[in-house]
Design a protein around this motif. Sequence first.
Motif, PDB file in Angstrom:
ATOM      1  N   ALA A  32      -1.942 -24.276   0.305  1.00 35.12           N
ATOM      2  CA  ALA A  32      -2.812 -23.198  -0.163  1.00 35.12           C
ATOM      3  C   ALA A  32      -3.883 -22.855   0.877  1.00 35.12           C
ATOM      4  O   ALA A  32      -4.161 -21.676   1.130  1.00 35.12           O
ATOM      5  N   SER A  33      -4.459 -23.877   1.489  1.00 37.33           N
ATOM      6  CA  SER A  33      -5.498 -23.627   2.499  1.00 37.33           C
ATOM      7  C   SER A  33      -4.927 -22.902   3.708  1.00 37.33           C
ATOM      8  O   SER A  33      -5.531 -21.952   4.221  1.00 37.33           O
ATOM      9  N   ARG A  34      -3.779 -23.362   4.152  1.00 43.70           N
ATOM     10  CA  ARG A  34      -3.137 -22.727   5.317  1.00 43.70           C
ATOM     11  C   ARG A  34      -2.750 -21.283   4.985  1.00 43.70           C
ATOM     12  O   ARG A  34      -2.947 -20.380   5.806  1.00 43.70           O
ATOM     13  N   ALA A  35      -2.223 -21.053   3.797  1.00 40.77           N
ATOM     14  CA  ALA A  35      -1.840 -19.693   3.391  1.00 40.77           C
ATOM     15  C   ALA A  35      -3.069 -18.792   3.328  1.00 40.77           C
ATOM     16  O   ALA A  35      -3.016 -17.629   3.740  1.00 40.77           O
ATOM     17  N   GLU A  36      -4.180 -19.311   2.847  1.00 44.17           N
ATOM     18  CA  GLU A  36      -5.402 -18.513   2.781  1.00 44.17           C
ATOM     19  C   GLU A  36      -5.897 -18.162   4.182  1.00 44.17           C
ATOM     20  O   GLU A  36      -6.309 -17.031   4.436  1.00 44.17           O
ATOM     21  N   THR A  40      -6.208 -14.412   5.572  1.00 43.74           N
ATOM     22  CA  THR A  40      -7.494 -13.920   6.071  1.00 43.74           C
ATOM     23  C   THR A  40      -7.351 -13.410   7.499  1.00 43.74           C
ATOM     24  O   THR A  40      -7.896 -12.357   7.856  1.00 43.74           O
ATOM     25  N   THR A  41      -6.600 -14.134   8.329  1.00 49.00           N
ATOM     26  CA  THR A  41      -6.377 -13.709   9.712  1.00 49.00           C
ATOM     27  C   THR A  41      -5.616 -12.391   9.751  1.00 49.00           C
ATOM     28  O   THR A  41      -5.996 -11.468  10.481  1.00 49.00           O
ATOM     29  N   ASN A  58      -5.234  -6.774  -4.167  1.00 47.20           N
ATOM     30  CA  ASN A  58      -3.904  -7.121  -4.675  1.00 47.20           C
ATOM     31  C   ASN A  58      -2.910  -7.311  -3.524  1.00 47.20           C
ATOM     32  O   ASN A  58      -2.052  -8.189  -3.589  1.00 47.20           O
ATOM     33  N   ALA A  59      -3.030  -6.509  -2.492  1.00 51.77           N
ATOM     34  CA  ALA A  59      -2.157  -6.658  -1.331  1.00 51.77           C
ATOM     35  C   ALA A  59      -2.405  -8.003  -0.639  1.00 51.77           C
ATOM     36  O   ALA A  59      -1.463  -8.675  -0.197  1.00 51.77           O
ATOM     37  N   ASP A  60      -3.663  -8.402  -0.587  1.00 47.79           N
ATOM     38  CA  ASP A  60      -3.998  -9.701  -0.005  1.00 47.79           C
ATOM     39  C   ASP A  60      -3.388 -10.829  -0.848  1.00 47.79           C
ATOM     40  O   ASP A  60      -2.890 -11.816  -0.307  1.00 47.79           O
ATOM     41  N   GLU A  61      -3.457 -10.679  -2.149  1.00 48.36           N
ATOM     42  CA  GLU A  61      -2.896 -11.691  -3.040  1.00 48.36           C
ATOM     43  C   GLU A  61      -1.381 -11.802  -2.852  1.00 48.36           C
ATOM     44  O   GLU A  61      -0.835 -12.904  -2.818  1.00 48.36           O
ATOM     45  N   ARG A  62      -0.713 -10.660  -2.721  1.00 49.45           N
ATOM     46  CA  ARG A  62       0.739 -10.681  -2.476  1.00 49.45           C
ATOM     47  C   ARG A  62       1.052 -11.369  -1.157  1.00 49.45           C
ATOM     48  O   ARG A  62       1.980 -12.180  -1.069  1.00 49.45           O
ATOM     49  N   LEU A  63       0.282 -11.065  -0.126  1.00 56.61           N
ATOM     50  CA  LEU A  63       0.484 -11.687   1.176  1.00 56.61           C
ATOM     51  C   LEU A  63       0.221 -13.189   1.095  1.00 56.61           C
ATOM     52  O   LEU A  63       0.974 -13.990   1.660  1.00 56.61           O
ATOM     53  N   ARG A  65       0.554 -15.128  -1.583  1.00 60.15           N
ATOM     54  CA  ARG A  65       1.696 -15.725  -2.310  1.00 60.15           C
ATOM     55  C   ARG A  65       2.915 -15.834  -1.402  1.00 60.15           C
ATOM     56  O   ARG A  65       3.656 -16.813  -1.468  1.00 60.15           O
ATOM     57  N   GLN A  66       3.122 -14.836  -0.556  1.00 59.75           N
ATOM     58  CA  GLN A  66       4.240 -14.874   0.385  1.00 59.75           C
ATOM     59  C   GLN A  66       4.058 -16.033   1.370  1.00 59.75           C
ATOM     60  O   GLN A  66       5.005 -16.772   1.649  1.00 59.75           O
ATOM     61  N   HIS A  67       2.855 -16.190   1.882  1.00 61.17           N
ATOM     62  CA  HIS A  67       2.571 -17.301   2.802  1.00 61.17           C
ATOM     63  C   HIS A  67       2.757 -18.651   2.107  1.00 61.17           C
ATOM     64  O   HIS A  67       3.319 -19.581   2.704  1.00 61.17           O
ATOM     65  N   VAL A  68       2.316 -18.773   0.863  1.00 64.99           N
ATOM     66  CA  VAL A  68       2.487 -20.017   0.113  1.00 64.99           C
ATOM     67  C   VAL A  68       3.974 -20.328  -0.031  1.00 64.99           C
ATOM     68  O   VAL A  68       4.404 -21.467   0.197  1.00 64.99           O
ATOM     69  N   ALA A  69       4.757 -19.330  -0.376  1.00 61.43           N
ATOM     70  CA  ALA A  69       6.201 -19.543  -0.544  1.00 61.43           C
ATOM     71  C   ALA A  69       6.850 -19.979   0.772  1.00 61.43           C
ATOM     72  O   ALA A  69       7.685 -20.901   0.790  1.00 61.43           O
ATOM     73  N   GLU A  70       6.473 -19.341   1.864  1.00 61.19           N
ATOM     74  CA  GLU A  70       7.044 -19.694   3.168  1.00 61.19           C
ATOM     75  C   GLU A  70       6.650 -21.112   3.585  1.00 61.19           C
ATOM     76  O   GLU A  70       7.491 -21.873   4.082  1.00 61.19           O
TER      77      GLU A  70
END
Length: 107
Positions: A32-36, A40-41, A58-63, A65-70
């Motif tokens: 979660a920290s890495r995805a955040e 942010t970057t 909302n776009a940031d939240e989608r991004l 969630r995508q990073h968390v999944a990856e």
Amino acid sequence: MIEPQDRHLLARMEATQAETQRRLGVIERQIASRAERLTTTDRAKRRQHGRSASSWTNADERLFRQHVAELALARRGEIDALTRKLDRQETAIAEFRARQRASDALR
């Protein structure tokens, strides 16, 4: 009545299970920290608002969630191993308690 050695064994099993849960929680927080940080970057690169940028969209939240999944996919082997270990530990503790109840009922 649970014998002292059985009580000690049960306490060790529960402590080991708690440690496994803690390790799984650490991995989830790292992801979660890495995805955040990644989100942010990416967000800073897309926008030139500086420090007065708007809050999380909302776009940031989608991004995010995508990073968390990856990131979870990249660490799925470690996560799956810990999850399976937790399942085995929960089963062992439940069976141990059931055996203790059965032996107590026979006394």
